[in-house]
Write a protein that holds these residues in place. Structure first.
Motif, short mmCIF file in Angstrom:
data_model
loop_
_atom_site.label_atom_id
_atom_site.label_comp_id
_atom_site.label_asym_id
_atom_site.label_seq_id
_atom_site.Cartn_x
_atom_site.Cartn_y
_atom_site.Cartn_z
N PHE A 249 -0.87 -1.67 -4.94
CA PHE A 249 -1.79 -1.94 -6.05
C PHE A 249 -2.78 -0.80 -6.20
O PHE A 249 -2.91 0.06 -5.32
CB PHE A 249 -2.53 -3.28 -5.85
CG PHE A 249 -3.39 -3.34 -4.61
CD1 PHE A 249 -4.67 -2.80 -4.59
CD2 PHE A 249 -2.94 -3.99 -3.47
CE1 PHE A 249 -5.46 -2.87 -3.46
CE2 PHE A 249 -3.72 -4.07 -2.33
CZ PHE A 249 -4.98 -3.50 -2.32
N THR B 44 -4.94 -4.26 -9.54
CA THR B 44 -3.77 -4.32 -10.41
C THR B 44 -2.52 -4.03 -9.59
O THR B 44 -2.36 -2.93 -9.04
CB THR B 44 -3.87 -3.29 -11.55
OG1 THR B 44 -5.12 -3.48 -12.24
CG2 THR B 44 -2.71 -3.44 -12.51
N GLY B 45 -1.64 -5.02 -9.48
CA GLY B 45 -0.43 -4.86 -8.70
C GLY B 45 0.54 -3.88 -9.34
O GLY B 45 0.55 -3.70 -10.56
N THR C 83 0.78 -8.52 -8.54
CA THR C 83 -0.48 -8.99 -9.12
C THR C 83 -0.66 -10.48 -8.84
O THR C 83 -1.78 -10.93 -8.51
CB THR C 83 -0.51 -8.72 -10.63
OG1 THR C 83 -0.48 -7.31 -10.85
CG2 THR C 83 -1.79 -9.28 -11.25
#
Length: 354
Positions: free
Chosen positions: A251, A270-271, A277
């Motif tokens: 991430f 934010t993945g 995510t």
């Protein structure tokens, strides 16, 4: 037994913020005395907080038998010598940054702490903001993976009035410029999250104010984990921000941009995939927030003393911070890459100042 520690605070500038934090922990701490060379100012602060004892002599403060802890919030050049004096007087010590003016001084403090049987905790309160604590939690949950690149920006504004304070902007008393007394917190977060630095290449400049020390700096770092990082510092930004951005395999994490609260919420995570995510959001739903900044650091200090466990911030942490400062200045002075660790035979071990 949960002992209430009686505190004497030296320096009532930033020291007043320390007093505010202690007052949120009344079962752990009692601020029993204040000390400052400005008698009118220290009496004013003491009256505001109803603190009974007032001193203008640090040595007299240290000799008080009714104090357990000396909290040092004085100008930078006094920190190391006053920490030694407080330890020699049999007191625990909390000390604002920078903890010392060289690697040689910090090593002297490490030796003195070990011999004294007392504990010294440097101040790095920004570690305890909820945003960066969430990042640490996600890393502990195994969601980050290897780090790729980290960027750290400290873009603040300091004008001539700031440097009108006599000890600021001078090598002998501030011990350095924006790198030492402003960006030191943001750079500590890099260590706190990723660990040590392997090598540094840096440039410094004095562009914004008529001072001895630098007020602009940029550096390229290789971390010990193999990732890269960049640091940028200035006192000439009309819009003040502090920003951290960590790019991991799993991430990307980015702080808010508030200059003096950027380790607090909100942070974005934010993945690399929608599935990551979702895992991040599930993990953060289990995150248990604690008090932030000074309050949390002081509470953990008290807990460590009661249970004889590791302090939340140690002199070893402060040493890592000063080693980075030493490497940056030496790189800027010589236009060379600097490899860490820095050992006692290094030209800047006993001072990074020109």
């Amino acid at each position: 037994m949960n002992k209430t520690l009686r505190v004497g605070v030296a320096g009532v500038g930033i020291g007043a913020q320390h007093v505010d934090a202690y007052r949120e922990l009344p079962e752990q701490f009692e601020v029993a005395a204040l000390c400052d060379i400005d008698e009118n100012k220290v009496r004013e602060i003491a009256a505001r907080y109803q603190i009974p004892q007032v001193f203008t002599d640090f040595s007299v403060l240290c000799q008080r038998d009714d104090l357990d802890l000396i909290d040092i919030c004085t100008p930078s050049y006094l920190h190391a010598s006053q920490t030694l004096e407080a330890l020699n007087a049999g007191k625990h010590v909390i000390c604002e940054k920078p903890a010392a003016g060289s690697l040689q001084e910090i090593d002297q403090l490490l030796t003195a702490e070990s011999r004294s049987g007392k504990r010294v905790m440097p101040i790095f309160q920004y570690r305890f903001g909820h945003g960066v604590q969430k990042l640490k939690y996600l890393i502990e949950q195994g969601l980050a993976g290897p780090a790729y690149l980290t960027t750290v920006e400290t873009a603040w504004r300091r004008k001539a009035a700031y440097y009108a304070v006599p000890w600021r902007g001078k090598w002998a008393t501030e011990l350095g410029g924006a790198l030492v007394t402003l960006a030191i917190h943001a750079h500590d977060i890099l260590y706190y999250v990723l660990g040590p630095v392997k090598s540094v290449f840096a440039r410094t400049a004095t562009k914004v104010n008529l001072i001895e020390t630098e007020d602009c700096m940029c550096a390229a770092l290789e971390m010990a984990d193999g990732s890269l990082a960049s640091l940028a510092v200035t006192t000439g930004s009309a819009v003040e921000i502090t920003r951290h951005r960590f790019c991991f395999q799993g991430f990307t994490a980015e702080s808010n941009h508030e200059a003096y609260r950027n380790t607090c919420d909100p942070w974005s995570f934010t993945g690399d995939t929608p599935e990551m995510t979702e895992r991040i959001n599930d993990a953060l739903a289990r995150f248990m927030p604690q008090p932030e900044k000074f309050v949390r650091q002081f509470a953990l200090f008290h807990e460590a003393l009661q249970h004889n466990t590791e302090l939340p911030v140690t002199l070893a942490d402060a040493r890592a911070s000063l080693e980075l400062i030493t490497a940056i200045y030496y790189s800027a002075q010589t236009s060379r890459d600097v490899t860490l660790p820095i050992t006692p035979d290094h030209p800047n071990y006993d001072s990074w100042r020109p």
